[in-house]
Design a protein around this motif. Sequence first.
Motif, PDB file in Angstrom:
ATOM      1  N   GLY A  12      -7.278  -3.479   7.576  1.00 44.19           N
ATOM      2  CA  GLY A  12      -5.636  -3.038   7.102  1.00 44.19           C
ATOM      3  C   GLY A  12      -5.604  -1.318   8.257  1.00 44.19           C
ATOM      4  O   GLY A  12      -5.994  -0.196   8.104  1.00 44.19           O
ATOM      5  N   ALA A  14      -3.192  -1.625  10.698  1.00 46.96           N
ATOM      6  CA  ALA A  14      -1.894  -1.430  11.764  1.00 46.96           C
ATOM      7  C   ALA A  14      -1.725  -0.038  10.729  1.00 46.96           C
ATOM      8  O   ALA A  14      -0.933   0.797  11.428  1.00 46.96           O
ATOM      9  N   GLY A  16      -2.990   4.043   8.867  1.00 48.43           N
ATOM     10  CA  GLY A  16      -3.680   5.179   9.132  1.00 48.43           C
ATOM     11  C   GLY A  16      -5.481   5.150   8.580  1.00 48.43           C
ATOM     12  O   GLY A  16      -5.285   5.140   9.812  1.00 48.43           O
ATOM     13  N   ILE A  17      -5.925   4.949   7.798  1.00 45.49           N
ATOM     14  CA  ILE A  17      -7.452   5.325   8.228  1.00 45.49           C
ATOM     15  C   ILE A  17      -7.602   4.227   9.089  1.00 45.49           C
ATOM     16  O   ILE A  17      -8.267   4.247  10.216  1.00 45.49           O
ATOM     17  N   LEU A  69      -4.990 -10.533   3.062  1.00 40.68           N
ATOM     18  CA  LEU A  69      -6.462 -10.384   2.733  1.00 40.68           C
ATOM     19  C   LEU A  69      -6.914 -10.843   1.835  1.00 40.68           C
ATOM     20  O   LEU A  69      -8.139 -11.079   0.933  1.00 40.68           O
ATOM     21  N   ARG A 197      -8.668  13.017  -0.963  1.00 42.29           N
ATOM     22  CA  ARG A 197      -7.424  12.540  -0.551  1.00 42.29           C
ATOM     23  C   ARG A 197      -7.479  12.791   0.828  1.00 42.29           C
ATOM     24  O   ARG A 197      -6.898  13.861   1.570  1.00 42.29           O
ATOM     25  N   VAL A 198      -6.655  11.471   2.068  1.00 41.06           N
ATOM     26  CA  VAL A 198      -6.404  12.149   3.309  1.00 41.06           C
ATOM     27  C   VAL A 198      -4.606  11.059   3.518  1.00 41.06           C
ATOM     28  O   VAL A 198      -3.912  10.804   2.986  1.00 41.06           O
ATOM     29  N   TYR A 202       0.043   6.664   2.781  1.00 44.93           N
ATOM     30  CA  TYR A 202       0.468   5.688   1.610  1.00 44.93           C
ATOM     31  C   TYR A 202       0.115   6.922   0.427  1.00 44.93           C
ATOM     32  O   TYR A 202       0.395   6.213  -1.096  1.00 44.93           O
TER      33      TYR A 202
HETATM   34  N1  NAD Z   1      -5.070   8.077   2.353  1.00 44.27           N
HETATM   35  C1  NAD Z   1      -6.096   8.336   0.943  1.00 44.27           C
HETATM   36  O1  NAD Z   1      -5.693   9.704   0.376  1.00 44.27           O
HETATM   37  C2  NAD Z   1      -7.349   7.345   0.318  1.00 44.27           C
HETATM   38  C3  NAD Z   1      -8.006   8.281  -0.335  1.00 44.27           C
HETATM   39  C4  NAD Z   1      -9.633   7.161  -0.630  1.00 44.27           C
HETATM   40  C5  NAD Z   1      -9.213   5.895  -0.219  1.00 44.27           C
HETATM   41  N2  NAD Z   1      -7.935   5.504   0.379  1.00 44.27           N
HETATM   42  C6  NAD Z   1      -8.577   3.874   1.343  1.00 44.27           C
HETATM   43  O2  NAD Z   1      -8.460   3.885   2.351  1.00 44.27           O
HETATM   44  C7  NAD Z   1      -8.402   2.192   2.992  1.00 44.27           C
HETATM   45  C8  NAD Z   1      -6.865   2.653   3.824  1.00 44.27           C
HETATM   46  O3  NAD Z   1      -5.750   3.850   2.593  1.00 44.27           O
HETATM   47  P1  NAD Z   1      -4.413   4.337   3.580  1.00 44.27           P
HETATM   48  O4  NAD Z   1      -4.246   6.138   2.983  1.00 44.27           O
HETATM   49  O5  NAD Z   1      -5.316   4.682   5.239  1.00 44.27           O
HETATM   50  O6  NAD Z   1      -3.755   3.511   4.062  1.00 44.27           O
HETATM   51  P2  NAD Z   1      -2.401   3.092   4.205  1.00 44.27           P
HETATM   52  O7  NAD Z   1      -1.192   3.001   3.533  1.00 44.27           O
HETATM   53  O8  NAD Z   1      -2.017   3.560   5.416  1.00 44.27           O
HETATM   54  O9  NAD Z   1      -2.506   1.828   5.095  1.00 44.27           O
HETATM   55  C9  NAD Z   1      -3.107   0.450   4.654  1.00 44.27           C
HETATM   56  C10 NAD Z   1      -3.243  -0.531   5.333  1.00 44.27           C
HETATM   57  O10 NAD Z   1      -3.782  -1.630   4.613  1.00 44.27           O
HETATM   58  C11 NAD Z   1      -2.817  -2.735   4.723  1.00 44.27           C
HETATM   59  N3  NAD Z   1      -3.005  -4.133   3.704  1.00 44.27           N
HETATM   60  C12 NAD Z   1      -2.857  -4.129   2.797  1.00 44.27           C
HETATM   61  N4  NAD Z   1      -2.523  -5.169   1.876  1.00 44.27           N
HETATM   62  C13 NAD Z   1      -3.487  -5.679   2.302  1.00 44.27           C
HETATM   63  C14 NAD Z   1      -3.749  -6.836   2.600  1.00 44.27           C
HETATM   64  N5  NAD Z   1      -3.395  -7.608   1.275  1.00 44.27           N
HETATM   65  N6  NAD Z   1      -3.995  -7.213   4.009  1.00 44.27           N
HETATM   66  C15 NAD Z   1      -3.981  -6.880   4.885  1.00 44.27           C
HETATM   67  N7  NAD Z   1      -4.063  -5.667   4.824  1.00 44.27           N
HETATM   68  C16 NAD Z   1      -3.521  -5.083   3.601  1.00 44.27           C
HETATM   69  C17 NAD Z   1      -1.155  -2.101   5.090  1.00 44.27           C
HETATM   70  O11 NAD Z   1      -0.507  -3.092   5.539  1.00 44.27           O
HETATM   71  C18 NAD Z   1      -1.515  -0.551   5.688  1.00 44.27           C
HETATM   72  O12 NAD Z   1      -1.579  -0.942   7.101  1.00 44.27           O
HETATM   73  C19 NAD Z   1      -7.893   2.015   1.310  1.00 44.27           C
HETATM   74  O13 NAD Z   1      -8.215   0.980   0.974  1.00 44.27           O
HETATM   75  C20 NAD Z   1      -7.575   2.930   0.259  1.00 44.27           C
HETATM   76  O14 NAD Z   1      -7.774   2.503  -1.023  1.00 44.27           O
HETATM   77  C21 NAD Z   1      -7.249   6.393   0.995  1.00 44.27           C
END
Ligand code: NAD
Length: 266
Positions: A12, A14, A16-17, A69, A197-198, A202
């Motif tokens: 994941g 590409a 965010g986190i 994945l 919350r980040v 998403y």
């Molecule tokens: N943003 C928040 O507030 C927050 C809080 C708690 C946990 N999280 C967790 O952090 C992780 C990253 O979240 P984020 O906020 O960066 O989201 P994001 O949407 O910015 O990035 C997530 C990435 O995962 C990729 N992805 C999604 N499904 C996939 C799959 N089946 N196979 C491969 N890649 C896939 C997406 O294409 C995307 O690039 C997640 O597991 C999310 O649940 C986020």
Amino acid sequence: MRLAGRTAVVTGAAAGIGRAIARRFAQEGAHVVVADVRGDAGSSRDGGPPTTKLIETEGGLATFVQGDLTDPAQVTELFDRTLEVSGRIDIVVSNAGVFRGSPILDTTVEAWDADMDLNLRSQYLVNRRAVAEMIGQREMDGIRGRIVNMASQLGVTAPPGHLTYSVAKAGVAQMTRQLAVDYARHGIIVNAIAPGRVITGYHAGEADYVADGTVDAATEYSLQRTPFPRLGRPEDIAGAALFLASDDCTFVSGHLLMVDGGWTAY
Ligand SMILES: NC(=O)c1ccc[n+]([C@@H]2O[C@H](COP(=O)([O-])OP(=O)(O)OC[C@H]3O[C@@H](n4cnc5c(N)ncnc54)[C@H](O)[C@@H]3O)[C@@H](O)[C@H]2O)c1
């Protein structure tokens, strides 16, 4: 250069986190395998070049592998390709996931299965192959590999109306503890991060938050509820991931690291 000479798979990555983790790891000298379902283009929220380009322009080393994945065959492909380009896998950050869910009465069996596939089963598949590879590797200072799973504060507290997400993330935390116990004697360290919350792509509302200073109701609530006077940034999570992936993490395993600005302490 705390990860010099190490190979790290970040799923994941590409956006965010995951993107922030991949970038930070590369800055610390790792060869980063950027894995994502959507291509390397990132989200409009992230801006800038694709993650691998970003890393390369900063002088780092990155390889992109596209794959969904939730599909065991594509997880296999990701690890096979990583071994092809680097020969070993020191670090795996299982981060890919999506925030979604509904109250139980609105949850169809199909939606339950799809959400579990995405937020729990995919991490199981990634962890299973990571352990399988690490267990046979040469150890470095007694450690064969480090796994960092992305759980959530919402797997510890229950977000209103997001049953599948909170259950899946609680499952990620428990899988982390189980693997840490089962493979400690094989030199594999397994931990998880629970972000609060980040600001990433998403949460749709945060585009407005950033663009014109207005906030949606959920963001406003998160801001008020978080003891820190701001929401999380992807870089906050990257710093925590770096510790758990580095040589400084020697006796911490099975831990769920809350990176939530104090939300769950409140
Ligand atoms: N943003 C928040 O507030 C927050 C809080 C708690 C946990 N999280 C967790 O952090 C992780 C990253 O979240 P984020 O906020 O960066 O989201 P994001 O949407 O910015 O990035 C997530 C990435 O995962 C990729 N992805 C999604 N499904 C996939 C799959 N089946 N196979 C491969 N890649 C896939 C997406 O294409 C995307 O690039 C997640 O597991 C999310 O649940 C986020």
